[in-house]
Enzyme design. Structure first.
Site, PDB file in Angstrom:
ATOM      1  N   GLU A   1       6.067  36.627  34.178  1.00 16.67           N
ATOM      2  CA  GLU A   1       6.141  37.403  35.420  1.00 16.67           C
ATOM      3  C   GLU A   1       5.365  36.862  36.843  1.00 16.67           C
ATOM      4  O   GLU A   1       4.660  35.857  36.609  1.00 16.67           O
ATOM      5  CB  GLU A   1       5.504  39.013  35.245  1.00 16.67           C
ATOM      6  CG  GLU A   1       5.521  39.363  33.808  1.00 16.67           C
ATOM      7  CD  GLU A   1       5.087  40.806  33.729  1.00 16.67           C
ATOM      8  OE1 GLU A   1       3.796  41.201  34.267  1.00 16.67           O
ATOM      9  OE2 GLU A   1       5.626  41.855  33.311  1.00 16.67           O
ATOM     10  N   HIS A   2       5.872  37.506  37.752  1.00 18.26           N
ATOM     11  CA  HIS A   2       5.161  37.123  39.335  1.00 18.26           C
ATOM     12  C   HIS A   2       4.763  38.470  39.645  1.00 18.26           C
ATOM     13  O   HIS A   2       5.274  39.448  39.501  1.00 18.26           O
ATOM     14  CB  HIS A   2       6.285  36.534  40.033  1.00 18.26           C
ATOM     15  CG  HIS A   2       6.886  35.273  39.807  1.00 18.26           C
ATOM     16  ND1 HIS A   2       6.463  33.984  40.057  1.00 18.26           N
ATOM     17  CD2 HIS A   2       8.047  35.111  38.748  1.00 18.26           C
ATOM     18  CE1 HIS A   2       7.172  33.114  39.562  1.00 18.26           C
ATOM     19  NE2 HIS A   2       7.994  33.569  38.644  1.00 18.26           N
ATOM     20  N   PRO A   3       3.711  38.255  40.362  1.00 14.76           N
ATOM     21  CA  PRO A   3       3.037  39.406  40.909  1.00 14.76           C
ATOM     22  C   PRO A   3       3.995  39.953  42.008  1.00 14.76           C
ATOM     23  O   PRO A   3       4.587  39.423  42.595  1.00 14.76           O
ATOM     24  CB  PRO A   3       1.584  38.997  41.457  1.00 14.76           C
ATOM     25  CG  PRO A   3       1.945  37.672  41.800  1.00 14.76           C
ATOM     26  CD  PRO A   3       2.632  37.195  40.477  1.00 14.76           C
TER      27      PRO A   3
ATOM     28  N   TYR B   1      -1.716  31.930  42.499  1.00 12.29           N
ATOM     29  CA  TYR B   1      -2.409  32.499  41.391  1.00 12.29           C
ATOM     30  C   TYR B   1      -2.523  31.785  39.984  1.00 12.29           C
ATOM     31  O   TYR B   1      -3.160  32.385  39.301  1.00 12.29           O
ATOM     32  CB  TYR B   1      -1.854  34.152  41.329  1.00 12.29           C
ATOM     33  CG  TYR B   1      -0.261  34.016  40.627  1.00 12.29           C
ATOM     34  CD1 TYR B   1       0.045  33.982  39.526  1.00 12.29           C
ATOM     35  CD2 TYR B   1       0.484  34.021  41.734  1.00 12.29           C
ATOM     36  CE1 TYR B   1       1.395  33.676  39.154  1.00 12.29           C
ATOM     37  CE2 TYR B   1       1.994  34.051  41.410  1.00 12.29           C
ATOM     38  CZ  TYR B   1       2.346  33.978  40.098  1.00 12.29           C
ATOM     39  OH  TYR B   1       3.656  33.770  39.912  1.00 12.29           O
TER      40      TYR B   1
ATOM     41  N   SER C   1       4.748  35.612  45.827  1.00 12.04           N
ATOM     42  CA  SER C   1       4.904  35.794  44.448  1.00 12.04           C
ATOM     43  C   SER C   1       4.935  34.423  43.664  1.00 12.04           C
ATOM     44  O   SER C   1       5.087  34.266  42.559  1.00 12.04           O
ATOM     45  CB  SER C   1       5.936  36.627  44.053  1.00 12.04           C
ATOM     46  OG  SER C   1       7.158  35.649  44.788  1.00 12.04           O
TER      47      SER C   1
END
Length: 178
Positions: free
Chosen positions: A58-60, A72, A67
């Site tokens: 997933e990506h935020p 991150y 993203s």
């Protein structure tokens, strides 16, 4: 097949061109051709069809301005590292119960739970948890029906037949067809 950081048990089959990363797979379970499975706990007697995608990451979508993983993640990717530590869980564990059938080309979102005995229709995109013995399908996948009545589901769950040894399975094979 290509498997890294995986734990296999007895009678597993991983077909050609499949890729598994950080997966534990229970007895008698298989992954069919061209499937990709990441960060998953898979139960016993699970049938994963061809070209299935599970837990690809997933990506935020909130809290971070971008993203893009460079902000991150410390997990490689060929771009400059800005994050000094992992700031977002890209691969939460996807949990698949026992006796689950996942049809061809289904996609399962990272971090969801699929209950025992569930059936995922071919081509479905599963974005939420699936109840035990539920049949789901569509984009996004929706509940279609339960495989059995509630009391029957409770009885099957209580039996935990998937934990029995091979001799028990052979001795009770006729019970599995009714």
């Amino acid at each position: 097949a290509d498997a890294q950081n995986c734990r296999f048990t007895q009678y597993n089959t991983i077909h050609k061109y499949s890729r598994l990363r950080n997966v534990e797979i229970g007895d008698y379970s298989y992954v069919n051709r061209n499937s990709q499975v990441y960060s998953a706990q898979i139960g016993k007697f699970v049938c994963i069809g061809p070209e299935v995608l599970i837990g690809l990451g997933e990506h935020p979508t909130a809290d971070f301005v971008s993203s893009h993983p460079m902000f991150y993640s410390i997990n490689g990717g060929g771009f400059p590292k800005i994050a000094e530590k992992q700031l977002f869980d890209e691969f939460p564990t996807t949990t698949i119960g026992n006796d689950v059938w996942i049809g061809a080309r289904a996609i399962l979102k990272t971090g969801i739970t699929i209950g025992n005995g569930a059936i995922i229709a071919a081509g479905s995109v599963v974005t939420k948890n699936v109840e035990p013995y539920s049949v789901v399908g569509g984009v996004p996948a929706k509940h279609i029906r339960f495989r059995f009545e509630a009391d029957q589901i409770a009885q099957i769950q209580k039996s935990a037949w998937w934990d029995k040894d091979l001799q028990w399975l052979k001795d009770h094979a006729a019970d599995m067809t009714s």
